[in-house]
Every structure is written in C-alpha cells, then in structure tokens.
Design an enzyme around this catalytic site. Sequence first.
Site, short mmCIF file in Angstrom:
data_model
loop_
_atom_site.label_atom_id
_atom_site.label_comp_id
_atom_site.label_asym_id
_atom_site.label_seq_id
_atom_site.Cartn_x
_atom_site.Cartn_y
_atom_site.Cartn_z
N LYS A 76 9.80 -28.05 7.19
CA LYS A 76 10.98 -28.26 8.03
C LYS A 76 11.60 -29.60 7.71
CE LYS A 76 9.64 -25.26 11.83
NZ LYS A 76 10.72 -24.29 12.00
N ARG A 92 0.83 -1.22 0.00
CA ARG A 92 0.00 0.00 0.00
C ARG A 92 0.85 1.25 0.00
NH1 ARG A 92 -3.58 -2.88 4.05
NH2 ARG A 92 -5.29 -3.59 2.74
N GLU A 106 8.38 -22.54 22.49
CA GLU A 106 9.12 -21.35 22.07
C GLU A 106 9.55 -20.59 23.31
OE1 GLU A 106 7.84 -19.41 18.16
OE2 GLU A 106 5.99 -19.62 19.28
N ASP A 114 -3.01 -20.14 16.41
CA ASP A 114 -1.67 -19.92 15.86
C ASP A 114 -0.90 -21.24 15.71
OD1 ASP A 114 0.34 -18.17 14.96
OD2 ASP A 114 1.34 -18.17 16.91
N HIS A 124 0.11 -26.16 12.92
CA HIS A 124 1.37 -26.89 13.12
C HIS A 124 1.18 -28.20 13.90
CE1 HIS A 124 2.87 -23.23 11.58
NE2 HIS A 124 3.07 -22.58 12.70
C1 BG6 Z 1 4.34 -19.10 13.18
C2 BG6 Z 1 3.60 -18.51 14.34
O1 BG6 Z 1 3.47 -19.85 12.38
O2 BG6 Z 1 5.38 -19.92 13.65
C3 BG6 Z 1 4.52 -17.79 15.29
O3 BG6 Z 1 2.61 -17.61 13.86
C4 BG6 Z 1 5.69 -18.66 15.68
O4 BG6 Z 1 3.81 -17.37 16.44
C5 BG6 Z 1 6.35 -19.26 14.44
O5 BG6 Z 1 6.62 -17.90 16.43
C6 BG6 Z 1 7.40 -20.28 14.85
O6 BG6 Z 1 8.07 -20.76 13.74
P1 BG6 Z 1 9.47 -21.49 13.89
O7 BG6 Z 1 9.79 -21.92 12.51
O8 BG6 Z 1 10.42 -20.47 14.45
O9 BG6 Z 1 9.26 -22.62 14.84
#
Ligand code: BG6
Length: 534
Positions: free
Chosen positions: A227, A85, A261, A280, A285
């Site tokens: 991954k 934008r 994390e 999320d 995942h």
């Molecule tokens: C993303 C999430 O899909 O994956 C984030 O939205 C997260 O919140 C990230 O931090 C983590 O990815 P990775 O590859 O660092 O494990």
Amino acid sequence: MTAKDGPRTFRELRLALDGRRKPKEAKPANPLRQGLRLERVPDPCAIVLFGATGDLAHRKVLPALYQLRRTNLLPHEFMLVAVGRRAYDDDAFRAEISASLAKYSRVPVEPAIVDEFVARIVYHQGDFGDNEAFDRLSTRLDAIDLEHGTRGNRLFYLAAQPSAFAEVVGQLGRVGLDHEVHGGGWRRVVIEKPFGRDLDSATRLNREVGKVFREKQVYRIDHYLGKETVRNLMVFRFGNGIFEPLWNRRYVDHVQITVAESIGVESRGAFYEETGAARDFLQNHLMQLLALVAMEPPAAFEAEALRDEKVKVLRAISPMTPDEIRRDVVRGQYGPGWVAAANVAGYRSEPHVSPESETETYVAARFTIDDWRWAGVPFYVRSGKRLPKRASEIAIQFKHVPHRLFRDTAAEPEPNLLAMRIQPDEGILLRFSAKVPGLGIDVRNVNMDFTYGSAFSVDSPEAYETLILDALLGDASLFTRADEVEEAWSIVTPILETWIDMPAPAFPNYEAGSWGPDDADELMARDGRRWRRI
Ligand code: BG6
C-alpha cells in the site's frame, strides 16, 4: 567557419543547421511529477497462476496484471498460464476474465487492451495432486518460451487454497521447474497469505518450500506492504531529518494501529471460520505495520537490510504469558446492527458460518517492545470487521510537554499527534497547539494535513500492482522472509493457544456498526488512555 570552407558533406550541413536552429521550446516540466520513480519494465517472462479460477485471482491478481499491461509495465513478451481444477477452454476462460476485469478493474477498462491482454492467457487444467498435469505444464512452458520469447523466466503465483501450497511447491520441484538455468531464466514463487495457521505449520511450510526454492526465490505476500502509505512510512521516517530524533520512548507516549473494515465476511464465511481476525490480520497486516513503525533505520533500502530490521523488532516483542493474554488481548464477534444506514446480519447468521461460531471477527492487543528505543511504550493494535467505517491508520501519540505552562487556559493543549492514514484519504496529519486569535491566551489544537490526493496528481497504484511488479523485477523488499513470518507467528500462536483453553467470551459482544467490544475500551482505559476516534 567561413563561406569558403562551409559545409561539404550532408552531415556537416545538418550539424551547421542544427547549430543555427532556434532551440525547440522546452515543454514545461510537470512539477507534480517531480521526484516520481520511473518504473522499470521486467524481463520477458511467463506467469503461472495457481488458483486462477478463484476469488483472489479474479478480484486482485488479474486486474493488477491488466493494469500493469495497460500502463506498459509488463514486458512485451509475456504470457500467463492459468492453472485450475475446473475444465475450461481458453476462450471460455478468457471471456470470464474479461468480465471480471470489467467488474474489478480500478479504472474503466479499455476493450482493445482487455482483448490484447486476455489473448496472452492460456488455461491449463489440472489437479494439484496430478503428476501428469505438472509434467504437461513443464512441457507447455518450454513451448511457450519458444513461441513467445519468454526466455525461461517464470513466476509461479500461488493464489490457491493455502492447504495446497506445499503440494504445488513439491510438484514444481518434482518436475524441476524451480531450477534457475545459468544465464537462461529466473524462477520465482509468490505465496499468498495466510502462510501457515500457527508457528508449527508455518515452520513446516517454510521447510517444504525451502526444499525446493532458495529463500531468494520466495516472495511471501502481505498486501499491506504494497500500500502506498505503508511504503511512504519508510520514506517519511528515513527520508526526513526532523521526525527520527523524536521517534522513541523519550517523546512518544504510545502508538495506536487501527485497521477497521465496515464489510462483514461477505462470501468468505467458510474461510473465515477457519481463520478469524488474529490469523487474518494480527499475525500479518498488524504485525507488519508495527514492525515498520518501530524498526531501526536500515543500513540500505534493500530487501535484506529492511527485513533484518523488521525481524529484530518482532524478536523484541516477548511472547505473552497466558495471564498477560487474558489482560492485554481482546477478541470480539459482531452481532447484527447497522452499518452505513443498512441493517446487517450478525456474524453467526452469515452464509457458511456456524450459528454457534466462536470465531473472532475483532482483535485488539497491547504489545511492548523490549528494546532500547521503545522500552515502556505500549503499542495498541486493533482490527475488526463490521466496524463503522473502512479506515486504517497509525497514530503516534506524543507525550505532554514537560512543563505544562498553559494548563490553566480555557482548553489545555493536548499532546502532539501524528496520524498516518493508510486508507482511505491517504495522508499524514500532524496535530499541534495554536493560540486562538484574541486578547487572551486560549489554546486550541489544530491540524496540519497532507493528503496524497491533493499533493500529487497521480493515482496511487493498488497494492497488488506494486507487489507483482516488484516480484517480476526481483525486488523482495516488500515481501516477508521466512524468519519474519515465523517471528510473527511466535507472537500470535500463544494467543491462539490460550484462547483455546479460556472460556469463550459471550459472543456476539459487539454490534455491527460499533467500534468493537467494550473490553477493548477497557484495555485502553486501564492505562488511562482511549482509542482515537477516526
Ligand atoms: C485480506 C483479508 O488480507 O485483507 C481480508 O484476508 C480483508 O479479510 C482484506 O478484507 C482487506 O484488504 P484491504 O486492502 O481492502 O484493506
């Protein structure tokens, strides 16, 4: 051949000499490269990146493309149209990209390659609601085809705000950019996560996307599927004969999937407030990892066969009732604490987060898969922010041996365990029992540990490199299909709905730097189990 009827032509002479020449000494093959895939280079093409000024584009998408370029995996005829934008001229935008590459590239950048890469980027300003901007985009892409030989092949990459996905797709359809011209170019669309906020919105989005693109043109990203260790999970399961016979309710006690994390929500407070850990991580995942662990062997290693099997697993997870959700799903939110020797703020004090936020930053759940292979085997999954470290793994906990011969020894052997480390230190660990050297019969657990780092002398690519390359090559195996996304939402949506009706937990309920709320430990303890210490 005699001297008399020796070589007459130059060609005959060369052949004769070649025959006499000592064969060139063969270069010794690098044993560590054996069995590695020789990558294909995609067709000439243009990528149109929506949300090009955003965080995801700068941190992940553009560095991945740079890396593909650096390793000669992008076609020579390649252009990137960055759509955003804000107003930029090409040079100013290129300068920003160069700075981001220097910051986020996983290898030190090479200035000459950066210059060559950014020279292929042009900036296209436009609002997603602005018809004229899309008309211009269409004309511009035709001009790029003529000037740069990109042959009408186009990858539309939606890294914009999720709320804009349907609008952008609609605009692409309106100007006919979805049309694959027979013999004259493919059109594909990559859609980032989150794909919808719940089952309804995901179904609606699928419908909108489906009005414009055929399913085989659509690539929904879940970067965990790109991954290296996650991809290896399929090779491990289906490329080896000895594990598959054990991969079922007869031998497996339970499965634990952890994605931890140590970071908090960083600058993404506003996004996270709307999202939370269930949307999320759980819907995408964690569900994807679970499906890959639990699926039946596909008939072929190709997109439809793989995705068919994953969908079957997701379908075999019955959506939980509110009572089951209260019992089997735990949510948490971090308070202040210590992570890696640093004092960190609680979630409610993060920028752009409400001081009374009820958004979860941690989720744990127990699922069962109602099929022949897994009936009665619990799958425990957990994920959270501000846990003690960044560590993701899938642990297959096997049952005790049927007859415990060594139960009276100093340390009774624990059942076998297979742990697949997704990150960091990607690898696979098998725990088994061994006799301690000595005169008595003491038994201990020992580990057989395979690490990628030491077994192969090559760096693992970033998930985004793998996935973007696959999308450019037209391989959708590692992307989620419409029905798959909906199945995953139909498991997670009842959880979100039940939470709305339940009194909120006393947030914050875990300290930053701890392994999550006590309730998550109780979830396991109730079944006589505990989370694996990672
Ligand atoms: C993303 C999430 O899909 O994956 C984030 O939205 C997260 O919140 C990230 O931090 C983590 O990815 P990775 O590859 O660092 O494990």
